[in-house]
Design an enzyme around this catalytic site. Sequence first.
Site, PDB file in Angstrom:
ATOM      1  N   TYR A 172      -3.768   1.768 -10.545  1.00 50.47           N
ATOM      2  CA  TYR A 172      -2.828   0.887  -9.830  1.00 50.47           C
ATOM      3  C   TYR A 172      -1.531   0.742 -10.627  1.00 50.47           C
ATOM      4  O   TYR A 172      -0.432   0.911 -10.087  1.00 50.47           O
ATOM      5  CB  TYR A 172      -3.465  -0.490  -9.600  1.00 50.47           C
ATOM      6  CG  TYR A 172      -2.572  -1.435  -8.811  1.00 50.47           C
ATOM      7  CD1 TYR A 172      -2.522  -1.385  -7.426  1.00 50.47           C
ATOM      8  CD2 TYR A 172      -1.769  -2.373  -9.461  1.00 50.47           C
ATOM      9  CE1 TYR A 172      -1.698  -2.239  -6.701  1.00 50.47           C
ATOM     10  CE2 TYR A 172      -0.941  -3.238  -8.745  1.00 50.47           C
ATOM     11  CZ  TYR A 172      -0.914  -3.164  -7.360  1.00 50.47           C
ATOM     12  OH  TYR A 172      -0.085  -4.012  -6.647  1.00 50.47           O
ATOM     13  N   LYS A 191       2.320   2.033  -9.501  1.00 56.28           N
ATOM     14  CA  LYS A 191       3.474   1.149  -9.319  1.00 56.28           C
ATOM     15  C   LYS A 191       4.614   1.521 -10.278  1.00 56.28           C
ATOM     16  O   LYS A 191       5.786   1.382  -9.926  1.00 56.28           O
ATOM     17  CB  LYS A 191       3.043  -0.312  -9.483  1.00 56.28           C
ATOM     18  CG  LYS A 191       2.099  -0.775  -8.370  1.00 56.28           C
ATOM     19  CD  LYS A 191       2.754  -0.668  -6.988  1.00 56.28           C
ATOM     20  CE  LYS A 191       1.911  -1.254  -5.880  1.00 56.28           C
ATOM     21  NZ  LYS A 191       2.576  -1.250  -4.567  1.00 56.28           N
TER      22      LYS A 191
HETATM   23  N1  LIG Z   1      -0.292  -9.779  -3.696  1.00 50.14           N
HETATM   24  C1  LIG Z   1       0.092  -9.492  -4.909  1.00 50.14           C
HETATM   25  O1  LIG Z   1      -0.217 -10.247  -5.859  1.00 50.14           O
HETATM   26  C2  LIG Z   1       0.935  -8.280  -5.184  1.00 50.14           C
HETATM   27  C3  LIG Z   1       1.521  -8.177  -6.443  1.00 50.14           C
HETATM   28  C4  LIG Z   1       2.322  -7.075  -6.716  1.00 50.14           C
HETATM   29  C5  LIG Z   1       2.512  -6.093  -5.760  1.00 50.14           C
HETATM   30  N2  LIG Z   1       1.915  -6.216  -4.549  1.00 50.14           N
HETATM   31  C6  LIG Z   1       2.163  -5.145  -3.598  1.00 50.14           C
HETATM   32  O2  LIG Z   1       2.685  -5.692  -2.412  1.00 50.14           O
HETATM   33  C7  LIG Z   1       2.371  -4.841  -1.320  1.00 50.14           C
HETATM   34  C8  LIG Z   1       1.774  -5.691  -0.207  1.00 50.14           C
HETATM   35  O3  LIG Z   1       0.528  -6.206  -0.657  1.00 50.14           O
HETATM   36  P1  LIG Z   1      -0.047  -7.618  -0.183  1.00 50.14           P
HETATM   37  O4  LIG Z   1      -0.326  -8.401  -1.382  1.00 50.14           O
HETATM   38  O5  LIG Z   1       0.792  -8.173   0.882  1.00 50.14           O
HETATM   39  O6  LIG Z   1      -1.467  -7.160   0.347  1.00 50.14           O
HETATM   40  P2  LIG Z   1      -2.052  -7.025   1.829  1.00 50.14           P
HETATM   41  O7  LIG Z   1      -3.379  -6.401   1.626  1.00 50.14           O
HETATM   42  O8  LIG Z   1      -1.939  -8.303   2.549  1.00 50.14           O
HETATM   43  O9  LIG Z   1      -1.012  -6.017   2.493  1.00 50.14           O
HETATM   44  C9  LIG Z   1      -1.063  -4.653   2.333  1.00 50.14           C
HETATM   45  C10 LIG Z   1      -1.011  -4.040   3.707  1.00 50.14           C
HETATM   46  O10 LIG Z   1      -0.954  -2.623   3.562  1.00 50.14           O
HETATM   47  C11 LIG Z   1      -1.782  -2.077   4.566  1.00 50.14           C
HETATM   48  N3  LIG Z   1      -2.239  -0.760   4.163  1.00 50.14           N
HETATM   49  C12 LIG Z   1      -3.132  -0.424   3.200  1.00 50.14           C
HETATM   50  N4  LIG Z   1      -3.314   0.895   3.165  1.00 50.14           N
HETATM   51  C13 LIG Z   1      -2.517   1.418   4.112  1.00 50.14           C
HETATM   52  C14 LIG Z   1      -2.284   2.743   4.557  1.00 50.14           C
HETATM   53  N5  LIG Z   1      -2.909   3.787   4.015  1.00 50.14           N
HETATM   54  N6  LIG Z   1      -1.388   2.932   5.562  1.00 50.14           N
HETATM   55  C15 LIG Z   1      -0.763   1.879   6.131  1.00 50.14           C
HETATM   56  N7  LIG Z   1      -0.958   0.606   5.761  1.00 50.14           N
HETATM   57  C16 LIG Z   1      -1.832   0.383   4.758  1.00 50.14           C
HETATM   58  C17 LIG Z   1      -2.947  -3.060   4.690  1.00 50.14           C
HETATM   59  O11 LIG Z   1      -3.651  -2.928   5.915  1.00 50.14           O
HETATM   60  C18 LIG Z   1      -2.240  -4.396   4.534  1.00 50.14           C
HETATM   61  O12 LIG Z   1      -1.853  -4.961   5.765  1.00 50.14           O
HETATM   62  C19 LIG Z   1       1.415  -3.784  -1.861  1.00 50.14           C
HETATM   63  O13 LIG Z   1       2.123  -2.595  -2.097  1.00 50.14           O
HETATM   64  C20 LIG Z   1       0.920  -4.394  -3.159  1.00 50.14           C
HETATM   65  O14 LIG Z   1       0.530  -3.416  -4.087  1.00 50.14           O
HETATM   66  C21 LIG Z   1       1.127  -7.288  -4.231  1.00 50.14           C
END
Ligand SMILES: NC(=O)c1ccc[n+]([C@@H]2O[C@H](COP(=O)([O-])OP(=O)(O)OC[C@H]3O[C@@H](n4cnc5c(N)ncnc54)[C@H](O)[C@@H]3O)[C@@H](O)[C@H]2O)c1
Length: 266
Positions: A171, A175
């Site tokens: 992961y 990133k």
């Molecule tokens: N929540 C956190 O703490 C956090 C921190 C840093 C970065 N992020 C990043 O933010 C972004 C959004 O994450 P989030 O926290 O909202 O999580 P989330 O799980 O709510 O959202 C991620 C979305 O991506 C979709 N997804 C996953 N695989 C996919 C694919 N192959 N094709 C299309 N859609 C797909 C999922 O269905 C989901 O709706 C991600 O890239 C995550 O790595 C999140």
Amino acid sequence: MTLFHGVAVVTGAGGTGIGAAVAKAFAAAGCERIAITDINETSIEQTRATISSAHPKTQLLVETGNIADDKFAETFINKVVSQFGRVDYAVNCAGVLGQSLRSAETPIEEFDRINNINYRGCWLSSRAELKQMVKQDPLPSHDPERPPQRGAVVNIASQLGIVSRPTAPSYCASKSAVIGMTRADAIDYSQDGIRVNCVCPGVIETPMIMKETEVRERITPAMEIAPMKRMGKPAEVADAVLFLCSTQASFVQGHAMVVDGGYITV
Ligand SMILES: NC(=O)c1ccc[n+]([C@@H]2O[C@H](COP(=O)([O-])OP(=O)(O)OC[C@H]3O[C@@H](n4cnc5c(N)ncnc54)[C@H](O)[C@@H]3O)[C@@H](O)[C@H]2O)c1
């Protein structure tokens, strides 16, 4: 007066995560043409319903698909262009956390899955978006003193692209790759009037973090380290994303904007 006269595209926009918050924030900010996609049909429908009821004037294009699929990104952007004519603000949010494992225990399939979605999928999406952006006429800035903007891409990386934590090598690396790709694209597309930036969220209260007890427990120490000692809200990340998409960020290029309650400063 909206800052967002153009067309917004958001991947990973289903449910109640960061992508959904970004799509809702665009609608609330007066963007009237928004294309959203997610692999999860039920959750993308949920986002559509929320936006349609709060902002009935917003035109929505909703597609279900896998951003790790070579063909999907191109097909999706082609549909956006045939319905809305252009792509102005592209936010690449789809991502997965993956299993909590050290490298020696990580199956190759899990490494590939995480990187195919988080890094390669983000690249496939931004590649399709940039292909369209270079072809279109720029839109005027909100400020006549500033240059027009042909497009803005915002990739969602992570604080874990800058610092690392235990048992997340795939992961963290996926990133870091997004941050590197963002900087490289920013260099290449400046000449076209396109800005490419990324946002690096800290711990944000989304289904990715909240849905499994094991993940919540793993993440708790990070909140104790962060000076603000709380999780961020998806809307707090969305605000940073919208700023980077807008012409208010007209001189912000290749930036990795950290939205983490101060975590990486400690
Ligand atoms: N929540 C956190 O703490 C956090 C921190 C840093 C970065 N992020 C990043 O933010 C972004 C959004 O994450 P989030 O926290 O909202 O999580 P989330 O799980 O709510 O959202 C991620 C979305 O991506 C979709 N997804 C996953 N695989 C996919 C694919 N192959 N094709 C299309 N859609 C797909 C999922 O269905 C989901 O709706 C991600 O890239 C995550 O790595 C999140």
